[in-house]
Design a protein around this motif. Structure first.
Motif, PDB file in Angstrom:
ATOM      1  N   HIS A 244       0.818  -1.218   0.110  1.00 50.82           N
ATOM      2  CA  HIS A 244       0.081  -0.199  -0.009  1.00 50.82           C
ATOM      3  C   HIS A 244       0.577   1.344   0.069  1.00 50.82           C
ATOM      4  O   HIS A 244       0.567   2.313  -0.572  1.00 50.82           O
ATOM      5  CB  HIS A 244      -0.867   0.071   1.127  1.00 50.82           C
ATOM      6  CG  HIS A 244      -1.995  -0.967   1.272  1.00 50.82           C
ATOM      7  ND1 HIS A 244      -3.275  -0.839   0.916  1.00 50.82           N
ATOM      8  CD2 HIS A 244      -2.083  -2.312   1.181  1.00 50.82           C
ATOM      9  CE1 HIS A 244      -3.988  -1.734   0.998  1.00 50.82           C
ATOM     10  NE2 HIS A 244      -3.159  -2.859   1.120  1.00 50.82           N
ATOM     11  N   ILE A 245       2.113   1.230   0.657  1.00 45.23           N
ATOM     12  CA  ILE A 245       2.838   2.239   0.838  1.00 45.23           C
ATOM     13  C   ILE A 245       3.463   2.446  -0.731  1.00 45.23           C
ATOM     14  O   ILE A 245       3.378   3.542  -1.104  1.00 45.23           O
ATOM     15  CB  ILE A 245       3.996   2.282   1.813  1.00 45.23           C
ATOM     16  CG1 ILE A 245       3.394   2.166   3.372  1.00 45.23           C
ATOM     17  CG2 ILE A 245       5.012   2.989   1.566  1.00 45.23           C
ATOM     18  CD1 ILE A 245       4.365   1.871   4.224  1.00 45.23           C
ATOM     19  N   ASP A 246       3.977   1.286  -1.289  1.00 42.14           N
ATOM     20  CA  ASP A 246       4.600   1.491  -2.558  1.00 42.14           C
ATOM     21  C   ASP A 246       3.471   1.956  -3.674  1.00 42.14           C
ATOM     22  O   ASP A 246       3.784   2.866  -4.384  1.00 42.14           O
ATOM     23  CB  ASP A 246       4.962   0.106  -3.069  1.00 42.14           C
ATOM     24  CG  ASP A 246       6.088  -0.469  -2.454  1.00 42.14           C
ATOM     25  OD1 ASP A 246       6.846   0.384  -1.836  1.00 42.14           O
ATOM     26  OD2 ASP A 246       6.348  -1.625  -2.407  1.00 42.14           O
ATOM     27  N   TYR A 247       2.132   1.652  -3.600  1.00 43.57           N
ATOM     28  CA  TYR A 247       1.265   1.963  -4.407  1.00 43.57           C
ATOM     29  C   TYR A 247       1.116   3.400  -4.190  1.00 43.57           C
ATOM     30  O   TYR A 247       0.907   4.096  -5.566  1.00 43.57           O
ATOM     31  CB  TYR A 247      -0.071   1.301  -4.056  1.00 43.57           C
ATOM     32  CG  TYR A 247      -1.299   1.588  -5.183  1.00 43.57           C
ATOM     33  CD1 TYR A 247      -1.199   0.963  -6.319  1.00 43.57           C
ATOM     34  CD2 TYR A 247      -2.129   2.965  -4.752  1.00 43.57           C
ATOM     35  CE1 TYR A 247      -2.259   1.293  -7.132  1.00 43.57           C
ATOM     36  CE2 TYR A 247      -3.016   2.962  -5.920  1.00 43.57           C
ATOM     37  CZ  TYR A 247      -3.155   2.383  -6.991  1.00 43.57           C
ATOM     38  OH  TYR A 247      -3.964   2.794  -7.785  1.00 43.57           O
ATOM     39  N   VAL A 248       0.993   3.963  -2.997  1.00 42.49           N
ATOM     40  CA  VAL A 248       0.707   5.468  -3.094  1.00 42.49           C
ATOM     41  C   VAL A 248       1.837   6.337  -3.399  1.00 42.49           C
ATOM     42  O   VAL A 248       1.894   7.373  -4.135  1.00 42.49           O
ATOM     43  CB  VAL A 248       0.289   6.118  -1.440  1.00 42.49           C
ATOM     44  CG1 VAL A 248       0.139   7.398  -1.457  1.00 42.49           C
ATOM     45  CG2 VAL A 248      -1.035   5.144  -1.183  1.00 42.49           C
ATOM     46  N   ALA A 249       3.044   5.917  -3.190  1.00 40.48           N
ATOM     47  CA  ALA A 249       4.408   6.329  -3.625  1.00 40.48           C
ATOM     48  C   ALA A 249       4.383   6.257  -5.238  1.00 40.48           C
ATOM     49  O   ALA A 249       4.820   7.475  -5.859  1.00 40.48           O
ATOM     50  CB  ALA A 249       5.586   5.605  -2.979  1.00 40.48           C
ATOM     51  N   GLN A 250       4.254   5.260  -5.949  1.00 37.20           N
ATOM     52  CA  GLN A 250       4.201   5.442  -7.278  1.00 37.20           C
ATOM     53  C   GLN A 250       3.121   6.266  -8.003  1.00 37.20           C
ATOM     54  O   GLN A 250       3.192   6.786  -9.103  1.00 37.20           O
ATOM     55  CB  GLN A 250       3.859   3.830  -7.742  1.00 37.20           C
ATOM     56  CG  GLN A 250       5.253   3.014  -7.377  1.00 37.20           C
ATOM     57  CD  GLN A 250       4.833   1.710  -7.393  1.00 37.20           C
ATOM     58  OE1 GLN A 250       3.883   1.255  -8.067  1.00 37.20           O
ATOM     59  NE2 GLN A 250       6.055   0.827  -6.912  1.00 37.20           N
ATOM     60  N   LEU A 251       1.796   6.025  -7.252  1.00 35.60           N
ATOM     61  CA  LEU A 251       0.720   6.948  -7.740  1.00 35.60           C
ATOM     62  C   LEU A 251       0.962   8.412  -7.631  1.00 35.60           C
ATOM     63  O   LEU A 251       0.806   9.409  -8.774  1.00 35.60           O
ATOM     64  CB  LEU A 251      -0.636   6.531  -7.007  1.00 35.60           C
ATOM     65  CG  LEU A 251      -1.747   7.443  -7.259  1.00 35.60           C
ATOM     66  CD1 LEU A 251      -2.220   6.965  -8.830  1.00 35.60           C
ATOM     67  CD2 LEU A 251      -2.823   7.071  -6.639  1.00 35.60           C
ATOM     68  N   THR A 252       1.525   8.997  -6.551  1.00 35.41           N
ATOM     69  CA  THR A 252       1.731  10.532  -6.408  1.00 35.41           C
ATOM     70  C   THR A 252       3.174  10.735  -6.955  1.00 35.41           C
ATOM     71  O   THR A 252       3.458  12.058  -6.844  1.00 35.41           O
ATOM     72  CB  THR A 252       1.615  10.802  -4.773  1.00 35.41           C
ATOM     73  OG1 THR A 252       2.244   9.867  -4.116  1.00 35.41           O
ATOM     74  CG2 THR A 252       0.315  10.581  -4.486  1.00 35.41           C
ATOM     75  N   GLY A 253       4.129   9.743  -7.104  1.00 31.86           N
ATOM     76  CA  GLY A 253       5.369  10.115  -7.535  1.00 31.86           C
ATOM     77  C   GLY A 253       6.464  10.368  -6.648  1.00 31.86           C
ATOM     78  O   GLY A 253       7.813  10.733  -6.616  1.00 31.86           O
ATOM     79  N   SER A 254       6.029  10.201  -5.246  1.00 31.58           N
ATOM     80  CA  SER A 254       7.075  10.342  -4.028  1.00 31.58           C
ATOM     81  C   SER A 254       6.421   9.714  -3.033  1.00 31.58           C
ATOM     82  O   SER A 254       5.283   9.325  -2.705  1.00 31.58           O
ATOM     83  CB  SER A 254       7.355  11.785  -4.094  1.00 31.58           C
ATOM     84  OG  SER A 254       6.417  12.621  -3.501  1.00 31.58           O
ATOM     85  N   ALA A 255       7.366   9.792  -1.960  1.00 35.44           N
ATOM     86  CA  ALA A 255       7.045   9.458  -0.423  1.00 35.44           C
ATOM     87  C   ALA A 255       6.349  10.603   0.340  1.00 35.44           C
ATOM     88  O   ALA A 255       6.209  10.520   1.421  1.00 35.44           O
ATOM     89  CB  ALA A 255       7.966   8.676   0.257  1.00 35.44           C
TER      90      ALA A 255
END
Length: 347
Positions: A244-255
């Motif tokens: 889930h962390i990876d998904y949001v990071a990839q969707l938004t382009g960063s952490a």
């Protein structure tokens, strides 16, 4: 640290603190919690649900003041009035409570209560807890009518006084309208991507991107029902949560827009109350989890394997590092992103 907890309100003690500011964006605490050791679980700031979601004015006021009493009784605990209080607590080896409301029913139709509660320490507000109220729609209700006319005033007043708006438990249309109308960033304190787990409590890509575009943060939750994959019959793992962390990071382009909202507790979580006369047919959030993993709300099995107690945040740090997240990103995810929003919003 001590032995594995018997229920989710008991947490091991860290003999040596870790270097991270860890902000839990959503949790609960109860009168029998071990407050004497609350600063030794690796958490710098607990965003505590200060009173019951549908509390009226009297109950909300009494609930809020309990946390001031707890802080007065324990020198190693405090209340976060400004963001610097959290940084100071970390330097001093202490912990602070961020007073939060999971529901705006206590406001009723009296807008001035927002400033009054802010002056008493309230710092986060979910306008509606799952069901529709006078402010906006809830995420479990049959219809999501968005912000009401009064709700528009609530958003503006929260902006004026510095109260952070939280869109977890709020209906989709309502959350998008809150984000659009708010002059300040908002957060989802404990919600996961619906694309990975289609739970009515999770949020879709449009909500995630809208929140991030305005500088907000998504507090991802290791709470089992929001992480268990469709069709699964087993307890989800820490690796499932990191997806889930990876998904949001990839969707938004960063952490830069990721936080953690565990939905854990300190002390004994009570049984859910049920109305013997019947209850509305709200969308089921935990039915599959109750059937295949556990229905016991006090069981550590309600959280993902590997992150069911606070000190296990170190397991999360290890997984993130293995996935290639740098030290700066780990710090952002654990607390610095939420802290940035606190600094922007709180007066």
């Amino acid at each position: 640290m001590t032995s594995t907890p018997l229920h989710k309100g008991i947490h091991p003690v860290l003999e040596q603190d870790h270097p991270y500011i860890f902000i839990d964006a959503c949790m609960q605490a109860w009168p029998d919690a071990d407050y004497a050791h609350a600063h030794r679980h690796g958490v710098t700031a607990y965003a505590v649900t200060a009173f019951h979601p549908w509390a009226g004015l009297d109950e909300a006021l009494e609930g809020l003041m309990f946390w001031h009493l707890s802080a007065r009784r324990h020198s190693h605990l405090g209340i976060a009035w400004i963001a610097e209080d959290i940084r100071h607590a970390k330097r001093e080896g202490r912990a602070v409570f961020v007073l939060a409301s999971q529901g705006g029913d206590f406001i009723s139709n009296a807008l001035h209560r927002i400033e009054a509660f802010y002056r008493l320490g309230l710092r986060m507000l979910i306008p509606a807890y799952s069901r529709t109220n006078a402010i906006c729609g809830g995420c479990l209700d049959r219809a999501d009518g968005g912000l009401t006319s009064f709700g528009e005033l609530v958003v503006a007043e929260c902006n004026r006084v510095g109260l952070l708006l939280d869109c977890s438990h709020v209906g989709k249309r309502s959350s998008l309208e809150i984000i659009e109308r708010s002059a300040a960033p908002v957060v989802f304190s404990h919600s996961n991507p619906k694309r990975l787990v289609d739970n009515p409590r999770n949020i879709d890509d449009e909500q995630i991107l809208a929140c991030a575009a305005r500088g907000g943060v998504i507090g991802l939750a290791p709470w089992g029902p929001l992480v268990m994959k469709p069709g699964s019959r087993t307890r989800p793992t820490l690796d499932d949560f990191v997806e889930h962390i990876d998904y949001v990071a990839q969707l938004t382009g960063s952490a830069d827009h990721i936080g953690i909202g565990t939905d854990m507790s300190l002390g004994t979580y009570p049984d859910h109350e049920h109305d013997p006369w019947g209850e509305p047919a709200y969308a089921a959030v935990t039915r599959e989890y109750d059937q295949h993993v556990t229905a016991d709300v006090r069981s550590p099995l309600r959280a993902v394997e590997g992150f069911s107690s606070y000190p296990e945040v170190l397991n999360l740090v290890d997984r993130l590092q293995r996935r290639g997240y740098g030290e700066a990103d780990v710090r952002k995810i654990l607390g610095e992103n939420m802290l940035r929003v606190f600094e922007q919003v709180w007066r």
